[in-house]
Design a protein around this motif. Structure first.
Motif, PDB file in Angstrom:
ATOM      1  N   VAL A   1      44.172  39.988  38.782  1.00 30.77           N
ATOM      2  CA  VAL A   1      43.234  38.883  38.546  1.00 30.77           C
ATOM      3  C   VAL A   1      43.917  37.783  37.746  1.00 30.77           C
TER       4      VAL A   1
ATOM      5  N   LYS B   1      45.956  35.809  39.866  1.00 30.80           N
ATOM      6  CA  LYS B   1      45.197  35.274  40.997  1.00 30.80           C
ATOM      7  C   LYS B   1      45.674  35.856  42.331  1.00 30.80           C
TER       8      LYS B   1
ATOM      9  N   TYR C   1      44.411  37.901  44.699  1.00 33.12           N
ATOM     10  CA  TYR C   1      43.149  38.464  45.122  1.00 33.12           C
ATOM     11  C   TYR C   1      43.282  39.496  46.234  1.00 33.12           C
TER      12      TYR C   1
ATOM     13  N   GLU D   1      39.548  32.251  48.334  1.00 28.62           N
ATOM     14  CA  GLU D   1      40.720  33.122  48.224  1.00 28.62           C
ATOM     15  C   GLU D   1      40.321  34.591  48.349  1.00 28.62           C
ATOM     16  N   ILE D   2      39.191  34.946  47.763  1.00 31.53           N
ATOM     17  CA  ILE D   2      38.732  36.332  47.833  1.00 31.53           C
ATOM     18  C   ILE D   2      38.145  36.624  49.217  1.00 31.53           C
TER      19      ILE D   2
ATOM     20  N   VAL E   1      43.798  42.599  44.399  1.00 34.27           N
ATOM     21  CA  VAL E   1      42.538  43.052  43.799  1.00 34.27           C
ATOM     22  C   VAL E   1      41.706  43.796  44.839  1.00 34.27           C
TER      23      VAL E   1
END
Length: 77
Positions: free
Chosen positions: A56, A59, A61, A19-20, A64
């Motif tokens: 975070v 979720k 990302y 995902e990141i 983020v």
């Protein structure tokens, strides 16, 4: 960029959850748009940290990665 740094960045990227990894690739592919968005007012470190923590927890990302990018952008400009 030094080859050793590039290899280090690749290893770091490969260690991230999928995902990141997706979020990082999205940012790299859309960096011109993100740079344009970053030109607004600077955001305090506390605000950035709070927003990152919330992203975070959710979720989110992509958010983020954008917030970390904004932090670096503000530091360099």
């Amino acid at each position: 960029m030094d080859e050793e740094i590039i290899e280090s960045l690749i290893r770091l990227y490969q260690s991230l959850p999928p995902e990141i990894q997706f979020a990082v690739l999205w940012l790299l592919e859309h960096n011109e748009i993100v740079d344009y968005l970053m030109q607004g007012e600077k955001v305090t470190e506390k605000e950035i940290e709070d927003l990152i923590q919330k992203a975070v927890e959710e979720k989110n990302y992509l958010m983020v990665v954008i917030l970390v990018y904004k932090r670096v952008y503000d530091m360099l400009n």
